[in-house]
Design a protein around this motif. Structure first.
Motif, short mmCIF file in Angstrom:
data_model
loop_
_atom_site.label_atom_id
_atom_site.label_comp_id
_atom_site.label_asym_id
_atom_site.label_seq_id
_atom_site.Cartn_x
_atom_site.Cartn_y
_atom_site.Cartn_z
N GLN A 16 0.86 -1.18 0.00
CA GLN A 16 0.00 0.00 0.00
C GLN A 16 0.90 1.24 0.00
OE1 GLN A 16 -2.96 -0.12 3.11
NE2 GLN A 16 -3.48 -2.26 2.71
N PRO A 18 1.41 5.01 -1.08
CA PRO A 18 0.67 6.19 -1.55
C PRO A 18 1.37 6.83 -2.74
CG PRO A 18 1.88 6.70 0.46
CD PRO A 18 2.01 5.22 0.25
N ASP A 19 0.61 7.53 -3.57
CA ASP A 19 1.20 8.22 -4.72
C ASP A 19 2.16 9.30 -4.26
OD1 ASP A 19 -0.24 6.66 -6.48
OD2 ASP A 19 -1.90 8.07 -6.61
N ASP A 20 1.78 10.01 -3.20
CA ASP A 20 2.63 11.05 -2.62
C ASP A 20 3.24 10.52 -1.33
OD1 ASP A 20 2.00 12.97 -4.59
OD2 ASP A 20 0.14 13.47 -3.54
N ARG A 183 6.56 12.85 -4.91
CA ARG A 183 5.93 11.61 -5.32
C ARG A 183 6.72 10.44 -4.74
NH1 ARG A 183 0.98 12.06 -7.25
NH2 ARG A 183 1.24 10.48 -8.89
N ALA A 184 6.05 9.32 -4.59
CA ALA A 184 6.71 8.15 -4.02
C ALA A 184 7.91 7.70 -4.86
CB ALA A 184 5.71 7.00 -3.89
N GLY A 185 7.87 7.96 -6.16
CA GLY A 185 8.96 7.55 -7.03
C GLY A 185 10.04 8.58 -7.22
N ASP A 186 9.93 9.72 -6.55
CA ASP A 186 10.96 10.75 -6.67
C ASP A 186 12.26 10.30 -5.99
OD1 ASP A 186 9.25 12.38 -8.03
OD2 ASP A 186 8.86 13.77 -6.38
N ARG A 208 9.87 5.92 -1.98
CA ARG A 208 9.08 4.74 -1.65
C ARG A 208 9.90 3.57 -1.14
NH1 ARG A 208 8.18 4.57 -7.77
NH2 ARG A 208 9.91 3.29 -8.54
N PRO A 406 8.22 -1.88 -4.13
CA PRO A 406 8.73 -0.53 -3.90
C PRO A 406 10.15 -0.47 -3.36
CG PRO A 406 7.23 -1.15 -2.14
CD PRO A 406 7.15 -2.23 -3.17
#
Length: 565
Positions: A16, A18-20, A183-186, A208, A406
């Motif tokens: 789970q 989050p996008d942010d 963002r989680a991928g930053d 993430r 992640p």
């Protein structure tokens, strides 16, 4: 014995993410609002200085530093080097850097000028936050780092040129700051890995990845003071590890996950010793710890009755090398805390291990894949090996449900070729190779066979150094040992052991015979060391791993008649 809930945990688990997501908010911001007086850092040092810092104090200091960094021209995506030991300011730096969306680049205090220069230049770091002790090396390195514009200096020492004292920089700023949204991928963290050949590679870690570490962290810490079946129950955990916060083991296995759960971590600024380890754990009421095998070996040799220190330790993780059954037995029987071994890499950390609370561990094994991670042993073509076959440990980019894991890094900094080479195919949907050899049981338990370049053949037999080293360690005269191949025309290689003696023992011919007989009596005949060399200290990395490669190269140089380092 613990009930085996492994299959149940894996079947029920879903990521789970989050996008942010922002590490600073997750590890400090929310706690500074919800439990501002709760302790975040217990600081202790060799000089005798002790202090305690709350989450509110951590947040205020980070806010001031975020403002200071912006005023020094640091912007989103910029790399900021952190060259600090375990101390309050190190935690402040990580929170502050994440709040502005910059990328933290932790560097070891042990790096010399050349090591610093390469990483600072390769990353294009614009600012460094450094302790006084490292200033001479940093000043020497700076000549080759045109992007490095400013150094914030932590500690009481004279500054010059573009250096700015930490306290002066923070005191000039407001204690309020509005963090950026990420963002989680930053990208969040850039950690350089040493590797076995070539220059170090910078592994770029996303925000993430901290979430990806959490299942392994709580499992290896026997759920870190929480009740896995009643998550609302608060935790009373206090964490400590001697692992350097400049490395994945200290940062992602200790500092950040502890703060993520709003618990205190002990920051020890000083050298490791077995006596100090027991003292720190007793004084600060440490309940959970990460102690690498080298530390545990020293503690085992120094203290046969560790419980006399009044320890509160309830969970213990170890990683970096195989613990071995000698240390495993000491932890279980003398320390009264069975050790949970863990395996991971900077690129995808905390993916395999044990959890004594929820599934029984097999002594000496690496454990099984932690919830959310799909791990297998694969061959050279990327096919999964049958149980019992030795191959390379690999982690799939997607979990067993087909969801992206992640925990993975974004790639190597400015090195797309190396990133692609790490995977068997598309980095987003394939196996990521670790370079570590293992075999698996039918239930997925992994048994470590050594690094791909540490395993060797002698007279046709495949030799893994870990088992022989563990056997030598059981002899009272041995404090530590490393096994490497010695080139031999007849057998291809001989088994050679470098041995560090325990106090009170002499390295003579009689002891060589005794140690050889000790191994012969316990392992296969082809595994005993044909040659033993006594050495004052083994070459180690700054994270406590034995550098067998250094010893292997020494033997190759001797065999070829070249110079020996």
């Amino acid at each position: 014995m613990a009930e085996d809930r492994y299959a149940q945990l894996h079947a029920a688990f879903r990521w789970q993410v989050p996008d942010d997501f922002n590490i600073a908010e997750a590890c400090c911001g929310r706690w500074a609002r919800a439990t501002p007086k709760a302790t975040a850092i217990h600081f202790d040092s060799e000089s005798g200085c002790r202090a305690q810092y709350s989450y509110a104090q951590l947040q205020r200091a980070a806010n001031r530093l975020s403002n200071a960094l912006l005023n020094q021209g640091v912007r989103r995506g910029h790399r900021v080097a952190i060259v600090l030991p375990q101390r309050f300011e190190t935690a402040v730096a990580h929170i502050a850097i994440q709040q502005i969306g910059a990328v933290a680049m932790p560097l070891s205090m042990l790096f010399g000028a050349e090591a610093l220069a390469y990483r600072l230049q390769d990353s294009g770091a614009v600012l460094a936050i450094a302790a006084c002790d490292v200033l001479p090396a940093l000043r020497e390195a700076k000549a080759d780092c045109p992007s490095l514009r400013r150094t914030l200096v932590v500690g009481d020492c004279d500054v010059a040129g573009d250096e700015l004292p930490w306290m002066a920089a923070l005191q000039a700023e407001e204690a309020r700051f509005k963090p950026v949204a990420t963002r989680a991928g930053d990208p969040a963290i850039l950690i350089y890995t040493s590797g076995t050949t070539g220059n170090p590679k910078g592994a770029l870690i996303p925000q993430r990845a901290l979430v990806g570490n959490l299942t392994g962290f709580v499992a290896s810490q026997n759920w870190f003071g929480f009740d896995p079946f009643n998550p609302a129950q608060p935790s009373d955990a206090v964490f400590w590890s001697p692992a350097d916060w400049a490395w994945t083991g200290g940062l992602m296995d200790a500092l950040l996950p502890t703060l993520y759960f709003g618990r205190p971590i002990v920051a020890w600024q000083g050298r490791f010793s077995a006596a100090k380890a027991f003292e720190l754990m007793a004084v600060h009421g440490v309940t959970h710890a990460f102690l690498f095998p080298t530390a545990l070996k020293a503690m085992m040799k120094a203290e046969p009755r560790p419980q006399r220190h009044g320890l509160k330790l309830r969970a213990l993780m170890s990683a970096g090398e195989a613990v071995g059954d000698a240390v495993f037995s000491w932890c279980r029987d003398a320390l009264c805390v069975p050790v949970n071994e863990m395996f991971g890499q900077t690129e995808m950390n905390y993916v395999v291990g044990n959890c004594q609370r929820l599934w029984p561990a097999k002594p000496g094994s690496m454990g099984r894949a932690y919830p959310g991670h799909r791990v297998a042993v694969i061959d050279d073509e990327g096919r999964e090996c049958a149980p019992g076959e030795t191959g390379e440990v690999a982690v799939h980019a997607r979990d067993r449900h087909g969801v992206p894991d992640p925990v993975f890094f974004l790639g190597y900094w400015n090195n797309e070729a190396a990133t692609k080479a790490k995977f068997t195919g598309d980095p987003g949907d394939s196996w990521c190779r670790t370079g570590d050899l293992a075999r698996s049981d039918s239930d997925g338990t992994l048994w470590y066979e050594g690094r791909a370049d540490d395993v060797f053949k002698s007279a046709g037999y495949r030799i893994g150094p870990g088992e022989i080293e563990n056997c030598l360690l059981k002899h009272p005269a041995v404090a530590n040992a490393a096994v490497v191949p010695k080139p031999d025309a007849e057998r291809g290689a001989l088994v050679k052991a470098y041995v560090v003696l325990a106090p009170g023992h002499a390295g003579d011919a009689a002891l060589v015979d005794a140690l050889q007989a000790h191994v012969k009596a316990r392992l296969a005949p082809y595994e005993y060391p044909k040659e033993i060399e006594f050495i004052d200290a083994l070459p180690m990395t700054t994270t406590g791993k034995v550098q067998r490669r250094v010893l292997r190269l020494r033997e190759q140089a001797r065999a070829s008649g070249g110079a020996v380092a």
